[in-house]
Design a protein around this motif. Structure first.
Motif, PDB file in Angstrom:
ATOM      1  N   UNK A 143    -195.355  21.091 -58.954  1.00 54.25           N
ATOM      2  CA  UNK A 143    -194.702  19.639 -58.788  1.00 54.25           C
ATOM      3  C   UNK A 143    -194.730  19.375 -57.455  1.00 54.25           C
ATOM      4  N   UNK A 144    -195.383  18.344 -57.125  1.00 56.64           N
ATOM      5  CA  UNK A 144    -195.315  18.058 -56.094  1.00 56.64           C
ATOM      6  C   UNK A 144    -194.488  16.224 -55.532  1.00 56.64           C
ATOM      7  N   UNK A 145    -194.086  15.410 -54.965  1.00 51.69           N
ATOM      8  CA  UNK A 145    -193.706  14.676 -55.038  1.00 51.69           C
ATOM      9  C   UNK A 145    -193.242  13.763 -53.873  1.00 51.69           C
ATOM     10  N   UNK A 146    -193.598  12.652 -53.234  1.00 55.90           N
ATOM     11  CA  UNK A 146    -193.419  12.032 -52.156  1.00 55.90           C
ATOM     12  C   UNK A 146    -192.449  10.586 -52.549  1.00 55.90           C
ATOM     13  N   UNK A 147    -191.845  10.249 -51.169  1.00 52.49           N
ATOM     14  CA  UNK A 147    -190.771   9.036 -51.683  1.00 52.49           C
ATOM     15  C   UNK A 147    -190.728   8.382 -50.231  1.00 52.49           C
ATOM     16  N   UNK A 148    -191.431   6.897 -50.479  1.00 48.36           N
ATOM     17  CA  UNK A 148    -192.217   6.610 -49.133  1.00 48.36           C
ATOM     18  C   UNK A 148    -190.444   4.575 -49.263  1.00 48.36           C
ATOM     19  N   UNK A 149    -189.224   5.071 -48.632  1.00 52.78           N
ATOM     20  CA  UNK A 149    -189.132   3.416 -49.051  1.00 52.78           C
ATOM     21  C   UNK A 149    -188.826   2.644 -47.802  1.00 52.78           C
ATOM     22  N   UNK A 150    -188.782   1.759 -47.536  1.00 56.34           N
ATOM     23  CA  UNK A 150    -188.357   0.765 -46.768  1.00 56.34           C
ATOM     24  C   UNK A 150    -187.581  -0.973 -46.934  1.00 56.34           C
ATOM     25  N   UNK A 151    -186.597  -1.037 -45.570  1.00 60.41           N
ATOM     26  CA  UNK A 151    -185.049  -1.679 -46.079  1.00 60.41           C
ATOM     27  C   UNK A 151    -186.154  -2.410 -44.725  1.00 60.41           C
ATOM     28  N   UNK A 152    -186.186  -3.220 -44.985  1.00 57.92           N
ATOM     29  CA  UNK A 152    -186.616  -5.201 -43.728  1.00 57.92           C
ATOM     30  C   UNK A 152    -186.571  -6.259 -44.173  1.00 57.92           C
ATOM     31  N   UNK A 153    -186.054  -6.730 -43.450  1.00 60.43           N
ATOM     32  CA  UNK A 153    -185.514  -8.273 -43.389  1.00 60.43           C
ATOM     33  C   UNK A 153    -185.692  -8.999 -42.068  1.00 60.43           C
ATOM     34  N   UNK A 154    -185.514 -10.432 -41.978  1.00 60.57           N
ATOM     35  CA  UNK A 154    -185.000 -11.948 -41.205  1.00 60.57           C
ATOM     36  C   UNK A 154    -184.318 -11.688 -41.177  1.00 60.57           C
ATOM     37  N   UNK A 155    -183.559 -11.828 -39.569  1.00 60.37           N
ATOM     38  CA  UNK A 155    -182.420 -12.534 -39.610  1.00 60.37           C
ATOM     39  C   UNK A 155    -182.272 -13.302 -38.053  1.00 60.37           C
ATOM     40  N   UNK A 156    -181.206 -14.547 -38.240  1.00 63.33           N
ATOM     41  CA  UNK A 156    -181.638 -15.507 -36.823  1.00 63.33           C
ATOM     42  C   UNK A 156    -180.717 -14.716 -35.773  1.00 63.33           C
ATOM     43  N   UNK A 157    -182.484 -14.953 -34.552  1.00 63.26           N
ATOM     44  CA  UNK A 157    -182.133 -14.248 -33.515  1.00 63.26           C
ATOM     45  C   UNK A 157    -182.066 -16.187 -32.169  1.00 63.26           C
ATOM     46  N   UNK A 158    -181.038 -16.194 -32.126  1.00 61.15           N
ATOM     47  CA  UNK A 158    -181.576 -17.434 -32.282  1.00 61.15           C
ATOM     48  C   UNK A 158    -179.956 -18.591 -32.021  1.00 61.15           C
TER      49      UNK A 158
END
Length: 904
Positions: free
Chosen positions: A523-538
């Motif tokens: 049994x072979x598994x790969x798991x790839x998550x990404x938490x991304x987002x914009x925020x006000x930088x001004x």
């Protein structure tokens, strides 16, 4: 092809069936079936199956096998264009002389005898259901069929629970090999993907035998799909459903593509291939505001909420079967195909979360599509059979959630939370199997299987608005797991192989069967998550004012072009992981008979399990499990009378942690307001199982049984809930020991003993009373020293009443289910979460038309529509939670489905 065979069938019909040993249930390979006063005959294949094609009429058959008493069966009727099913059981010859002994029976008597034998001859404590029974029910999928099996209950209309034990203690098998979990975070298979009319039989083993995988304690659920049909057919089914919460009412959702209706995202939600990498976004300086513009604009900016009137639920199925006799030696080729489609909308209003600092009201709208396909091929020649079975299913669940209420731990407690969450799942399983009858009635079976499972979440979007002054403003000044865009891809492959050999032997002057086998699974598994987002930088007042924009404008391309946002990523190095497991097993077992009444099936299974799991954090060590398990078992059966058995059983089994439970990735479950995280220190659970059972078969197809069972768990894996950082954390740990003691009662009986007019009324019930206890001397993990097991219900009640009328054209079925209060997640310093009991009442009506080729079905599901409720039961001094605080409460509504099927 179908037209030609239909014409040919006007003058001929078929007799098919299986020939087995009366005591063991073993197939009698090569047994012969002869037509009296006619030279026509047939031999049983490697599965004991035979087929005779004869002109319409009434026949007497002689069934023979070396070392067994002959059986003469009269009154076997063959109708033109029809298939007559006749299973035959043969008894061993008690005499060693050459004088043949012939037993006489009628067709009706032999049909009853064979059903009795099938019920009584299971080596282990089992319960099951056959294709013939499924035909007489209105069930559409395997999950609905399983509700009728003793000791089994169904959660969420798809997951099976046996003897009240949670998912991890059950095993699912399809066509001889284990199934992958369809859920990324738990060991559970969604049984609703298998069409009921393509099931040959379902067996739930509640005790182990050496030839079964050793990783279960509740039950091993085995589904066998059909391969060679009895006759050619084409069957269509169409249905529409009405839900009291949803249908013809306002329904809200995010944007919808045409491909969504067929279970596939068109790519508009997918993270672009040229999107900046995790390393780039998490580097010291990351991207500047200007550098963030292009990748942010590449993401889908449609945050509109659309309103529509909810259409009825839909389900369609097309299935076809082909069978062709090849030559005059009984060789046959068969194929079965099926396509299924389901689409449904579900609204859940007034969902409640009310505990600690949270007081929320949820409204959820879920759009679901499921498509499935099945293609099975088989070729039977002589004493051999080759099968190639394939099943594919894809589900598309798109959830829109709108939450209002208070979080009193924040400076601005009044919140409006929005989530768009799509989950796409795909499962393919292909199985190639060979069965070969060898000399001396020995048999060799080999199986090779490949499975692929995917679970993807493209662009889960979560946004919160808090009341600041007189305006609800978006929380776009930072990015967190409760306020981000989440992309995750899970892919898992399973390759397995198995070989089994059985040989008849003499043991203590009695016939016995020796079996041995070997199996391997990678049994072979790969798991790839990404938490991304914009925020006000001004600090520009105009930039800060963007938080007051509505949801469908705040992340629009025109706002992004102004360069106020900075793109960042909060993915941890521990969030992604790769893992593989290798399980090698071997077994040997002996099926002994001592005299006419006593049988012992015993042996040893040895399993070597190796697991490797790695995340991307170079500072953490590889997670490894390396277990060698010796799993003995013994199943003793004593035939008290021809209609009753007494059984004793012992087995040792194992339950291993799921890959997700070993990964330290943290996933925020916004529906539960909790973070789910694994533990690298988990160990496998060792289980000792003891069973005792008395079973009585008053008539064929009827049963009265009472069972007792005891299970002892060492290092049981428990799901816990705790709160150390103001957000509940759901995790897992091993307790030292646990035990489980239960009594099970089953009754399936026609009510003609009350009145002859009730001969077509069948009452059935199975009841289980269970006491469980977890014990651990480590008070930090178990403050009170003991408690019930997580997921173990103290009682399970299944009841039903089946009424048939008008020569079985009309059937009415009433089903009732109730599962006792059980722990969902155990508290440590935090109170435990319990799932409350609910009464579930289903009614099913079916009426056959057009000479039984067409059928109308009306299903009414969950008529009582009681709350699903998860709540905190105990009070803990450390926390001020009131008893009865609500983690989650909701109603799904009652569903009424009208369908029509027709078989050509």
């Amino acid at each position: 092809m179908f037209i030609y065979n239909a014409g040919y069938a006007q003058n001929t019909g078929k007799i098919t069936g299986k020939i087995t040993d009366q005591k063991s249930g073993e197939s009698l390979i090569g047994a012969t079936v002869l037509v009296q006063l006619n030279s026509k005959g047939a031999s049983a294949n490697v599965d004991g199956e035979y087929i005779l094609t004869l002109p319409a009429g009434t026949y007497t058959l002689m069934v023979k096998y070396v070392g067994y008493q002959n059986k003469l069966i009269s009154d076997v009727k063959v109708a033109a264009g029809k298939v007559t099913n006749l299973n035959v059981v043969l008894a061993e010859s008690k005499s060693q002389t050459l004088n043949e002994v012939t037993i006489r029976a009628t067709f009706k008597q032999e049909s009853v005898n064979s059903l009795y034998a099938a019920q009584k001859n299971n080596a282990a404590v089992t319960d099951g259901i056959t294709a013939e029974t499924i035909k007489r029910s209105p069930d559409k999928s395997a999950s609905e069929v399983l509700r009728r099996v003793s000791g089994a209950t169904i959660q969420d209309n798809k997951f099976v629970v046996v003897r009240g034990l949670s998912d991890r203690y059950n095993n699912a098998m399809l066509d001889g090999t284990s199934l992958p979990s369809t859920e990324p975070n738990r060991k559970a298979f969604s049984f609703d993907i298998v069409p009921a009319n393509l099931i040959d039989n379902i067996i739930i083993n509640k005790t182990a035998t050496p030839n079964l995988p050793g990783d279960f304690a509740g039950g091993a659920v085995q589904i066998v799909t059909k391969d060679i049909p009895d006759e050619n057919f084409i069957s269509i089914n169409a249905g529409l459903g009405y839900n009291t919460n949803t249908t013809f009412k306002d329904f809200q959702s995010g944007y919808r593509n045409l491909s969504d209706y067929f279970g596939f995202d068109n790519g508009s939600r997918k993270l672009p291939s040229n999107f900046p990498s995790t390393a780039t976004l998490t580097s010291t300086n990351g991207l500047s505001n200007q550098q963030s513009i292009a990748p942010l604009k590449s993401l889908n900016s449609n945050f509109n909420v659309y309103h529509l009137t909810a259409a009825p639920n839909q389900n369609y199925q097309l299935s076809a079967g082909l069978v062709k006799d090849i030559g005059k030696n009984g060789n046959r080729f068969g194929a079965i195909f099926a396509l299924t489609y389901r689409n449904s909308l579900q609204t859940i209003q007034n969902g409640t979360i009310d505990y600690n600092v949270y007081q929320y009201n949820d409204t959820k709208y879920k759009f679901s599509t499921s498509v499935g396909a099945l293609a099975n091929f088989a070729y039977s020649y002589g004493k051999n059979r080759i099968t190639f079975k394939n099943i594919y299913n894809r589900t598309f669940d798109d959830l829109y959630l709108y939450r209002t209420g208070y979080n009193e731990s924040t400076s601005f407690p009044d919140n409006h939370f929005t989530a768009f969450d799509l989950v796409e799942k795909g499962l393919y399983k292909g199985t190639l199997q060979g069965d070969h009858g060898l000399a001396g009635n020995s048999k060799l079976t080999w199986v090779g299987s490949f499975s692929n499972f995917t679970n993807n979440q493209p662009d889960q979007r979560k946004t919160n608005y808090a009341l600041k002054g007189n305006v609800y403003s978006a929380d776009n000044g930072s990015v967190g797991k409760q306020n981000a865009r989440y992309f995750a891809d899970l892919n898992e492959n399973i390759i397995s192989g198995q070989a089994d050999y059985s040989l008849p032997v003499n043991f203590f002057k009695q016939k016995a069967t020796f079996k041995l086998g070997a199996a391997s699974q990678y049994r072979d598994r790969s798991f790839t998550p990404r938490f991304i987002g914009p925020y006000i930088n001004s600090s520009d007042p105009e930039a800060l004012a963007t938080s007051d924009l509505p949801l469908n404008q705040i992340f629009s391309k025109s706002v992004i072009d102004k360069g106020y946002y900075k793109l960042t990523e909060i993915t941890s190095l521990k969030d992604a992981y790769t893992a593989n497991t290798l399980t090698n097993a071997g077994y040997a077992m002996l099926d002994n008979k001592f005299g006419d009444k006593t049988r012992l099936v015993w042996g040893l299974r040895v399993e070597k399990f190796d697991l490797h799991l790695n995340d991307r954090d170079a500072t953490t060590t590889e997670t490894r499990l390396n277990d060698l398990n010796f799993l003995p078992s013994a199943n003793f059966t004593y035939n008290i009378t021809p209609k009753s058995n007494f059984r004793l059983s012992y087995s040792r089994t194992v339950a291993r942690p799921e890959l997700r439970e070993l990964s330290e990735t943290g996933y925020f479950d916004f529906e539960l307001l909790a973070t789910v995280i694994g533990s690298k220190t988990l160990k496998s659970t060792q289980i000792q199982n003891f069973d005792i059972r008395y079973e009585l078969y008053p008539s064929a197809g009827q049963i009265i049984s009472i069972s007792g069972f005891y299970k002892n768990f060492n290092n049981a894996i428990e799901q816990t809930i705790d709160d150390q950082v103001s957000t509940p954390i759901i995790s897992y740990f091993n307790v030292q020991r646990a035990n489980n003691l239960g009594v099970e009662f089953e009754l399936r009986k026609t009510l003609d003993f009350i009145s002859p007019s009730l001969k077509n009324t069948t009452f059935y019930t199975n009841l289980a009373l269970i006491s469980s206890k977890v014990i651990d001397d480590n008070k930090s993990k178990l403050p009170n020293g003991s408690r019930p097991m997580v997921g173990q219900a103290p009682y399970v009640i299944n009841m039903g009443l089946l009424q048939t009328a008008f020569n079985n054209k009309l059937s009415a079925n009433v089903l009732y289910n109730r599962v006792g209060k059980r722990i969902f997640a155990a508290g440590i310093q935090y109170p435990s979460v319990y799932e409350n009991p609910r009464d579930v009442l289903d009614v099913q009506l079916a009426y056959k038309v057009f000479k039984n080729k067409g059928e109308f079905k009306l299903n009414a599901s969950d008529l009582l529509n009681q709350n699903t409720l998860f709540y905190y039961k105990e009070s803990v001094a450390t926390y001020s939670l009131a008893q009865g605080s609500i983690l989650n409460r909701y109603k799904t509504g009652s569903t009424f489905t009208l369908s029509y099927s027709y078989t050509f």
